[in-house]
Design a protein around this motif. Structure first.
Motif, PDB file in Angstrom:
ATOM      1  N   GLN A  51      11.731  -2.672  -1.900  1.00  0.00           N
ATOM      2  CA  GLN A  51      10.584  -3.493  -1.474  1.00  0.00           C
ATOM      3  C   GLN A  51      10.425  -3.530   0.048  1.00  0.00           C
ATOM      4  O   GLN A  51      10.007  -4.539   0.613  1.00  0.00           O
ATOM      5  CB  GLN A  51      10.706  -4.916  -2.045  1.00  0.00           C
ATOM      6  CG  GLN A  51      10.687  -4.947  -3.570  1.00  0.00           C
ATOM      7  CD  GLN A  51      10.674  -6.345  -4.138  1.00  0.00           C
ATOM      8  OE1 GLN A  51       9.996  -7.226  -3.629  1.00  0.00           O
ATOM      9  NE2 GLN A  51      11.426  -6.568  -5.216  1.00  0.00           N
ATOM     10  N   LYS A  53       8.146  -2.341   2.589  1.00  0.00           N
ATOM     11  CA  LYS A  53       6.790  -1.787   2.593  1.00  0.00           C
ATOM     12  C   LYS A  53       6.615  -0.671   3.616  1.00  0.00           C
ATOM     13  O   LYS A  53       5.969   0.348   3.338  1.00  0.00           O
ATOM     14  CB  LYS A  53       5.767  -2.903   2.843  1.00  0.00           C
ATOM     15  CG  LYS A  53       4.327  -2.421   2.689  1.00  0.00           C
ATOM     16  CD  LYS A  53       3.340  -3.560   2.748  1.00  0.00           C
ATOM     17  CE  LYS A  53       1.916  -3.040   2.542  1.00  0.00           C
ATOM     18  NZ  LYS A  53       0.911  -4.129   2.577  1.00  0.00           N
ATOM     19  N   ASN A  57       5.525   3.080   2.691  1.00  0.00           N
ATOM     20  CA  ASN A  57       4.356   3.727   3.294  1.00  0.00           C
ATOM     21  C   ASN A  57       4.727   5.068   3.922  1.00  0.00           C
ATOM     22  O   ASN A  57       4.050   6.088   3.694  1.00  0.00           O
ATOM     23  CB  ASN A  57       3.742   2.823   4.363  1.00  0.00           C
ATOM     24  CG  ASN A  57       2.847   1.743   3.794  1.00  0.00           C
ATOM     25  OD1 ASN A  57       2.345   1.843   2.680  1.00  0.00           O
ATOM     26  ND2 ASN A  57       2.628   0.693   4.569  1.00  0.00           N
ATOM     27  N   MET A  84      -0.269   0.554  -3.536  1.00  0.00           N
ATOM     28  CA  MET A  84      -0.210  -0.314  -2.368  1.00  0.00           C
ATOM     29  C   MET A  84      -0.230   0.498  -1.076  1.00  0.00           C
ATOM     30  O   MET A  84      -0.555  -0.021  -0.002  1.00  0.00           O
ATOM     31  CB  MET A  84       1.054  -1.179  -2.418  1.00  0.00           C
ATOM     32  CG  MET A  84       2.349  -0.393  -2.367  1.00  0.00           C
ATOM     33  SD  MET A  84       3.840  -1.347  -2.772  1.00  0.00           S
ATOM     34  CE  MET A  84       3.934  -2.421  -1.365  1.00  0.00           C
ATOM     35  N   PRO A 123       4.656  -7.050  -7.500  1.00  0.00           N
ATOM     36  CA  PRO A 123       3.797  -6.479  -6.457  1.00  0.00           C
ATOM     37  C   PRO A 123       2.400  -6.124  -6.946  1.00  0.00           C
ATOM     38  O   PRO A 123       1.421  -6.287  -6.216  1.00  0.00           O
ATOM     39  CB  PRO A 123       4.567  -5.223  -6.016  1.00  0.00           C
ATOM     40  CG  PRO A 123       5.992  -5.506  -6.347  1.00  0.00           C
ATOM     41  CD  PRO A 123       5.926  -6.308  -7.624  1.00  0.00           C
ATOM     42  N   GLY A 127      -0.240  -8.421  -5.341  1.00  0.00           N
ATOM     43  CA  GLY A 127      -0.851  -7.612  -4.289  1.00  0.00           C
ATOM     44  C   GLY A 127      -2.359  -7.568  -4.454  1.00  0.00           C
ATOM     45  O   GLY A 127      -2.905  -7.963  -5.488  1.00  0.00           O
TER      46      GLY A 127
END
Length: 230
Positions: A51, A53, A57, A84, A123, A127
């Motif tokens: 987790q 982010k 990415n 995401m 998420p 999200g």
């Protein structure tokens, strides 16, 4: 035909389901004695479980760039939650990422559904990458379970479904959540985890189900054959 790059590994069960569906659907168009060329990058599921982010990415951008360099004309992420990364990755590559919410929105509009319940892991439900896309492009409202049930849903997804474990307890939980969301106004339910349609079939629900995996795979095959059919 266009060469499609697949990013898998969020769970290998999910990746297999995507690969199977894309080949079956493509076979209906080109004959089952053939199959489309696909590039697959399957990563370690641990990435999503951390987790982080920023790390997620960066990793998805790196994978997407590798697939583009290898000749992919488009990219399909073989799961719900990793979308995401879409807003971060898409502007930095020159080929399209086929967004799962686009497939959801098209089917919801076809069915005349304006309010959808969203089920999945934490998420995905908390999200904004699916709800915001649906609102912006289709004017569709999204509802999620109350906070006290989100952790339980996340447990079933991360500790059972993505490990290939499908129990009656999990099925009963999601059936209860669908009723709860319907009472709040949901006209249909987004199966926002690739493994959820493996747990709950159409015959298990009195509500219209939006199977993201099936619809996303159909979108992928449309993309593969797009130039060929023009």
């Amino acid at each position: 035909m266009k060469l499609l790059g697949l990013i898998g590994g969020t769970s290998w069960h999910s990746t297999i389901e995507y690969y199977k569906l894309i080949n079956e659907l493509a076979g209906e168009r080109m004959g089952h004695e053939q199959n489309p060329a696909l590039l697959i990058y399957s990563q370690n599921i641990q990435l999503m479980r951390e987790q982080d982010k920023e790390k997620i990415n960066r990793t998805y951008l790196d994978i997407s760039q590798k697939l583009e360099s290898a000749g992919a004309a488009g990219i399909l992420i073989c799961a719900n939650t990793p979308h995401m990364v879409y807003d971060f990755v898409q502007p930095q590559i020159g080929i399209p990422i086929l967004h799962i919410a686009e497939a959801i929105g098209r089917k919801a509009k076809e069915k005349g559904l304006q309010t959808l319940g969203l089920l999945g892991n934490r998420p995905t439900m908390t999200g904004n990458f699916i709800p915001s896309y649906l609102k912006k492009h289709f004017d569709i409202k999204t509802l999620i379970p109350d906070p006290e049930y989100i952790d339980q849903s996340h447990y079933f997804v991360s500790k059972e479904l993505t490990l290939g474990k499908f129990t009656e307890k999990a099925k009963a939980f999601y059936q209860d959540q669908m009723k709860f969301l319907a009472d709040k106004g949901a006209e249909g339910m987004i199966m926002g985890c690739t493994e959820l349609p493996l747990l709950i079939k159409e015959e298990d629900s009195p509500y219209p189900l939006i199977s993201t995996t099936q619809l996303h795979a159909e979108m992928a095959v449309d993309f593969i054959f797009e130039d060929k059919e023009e």
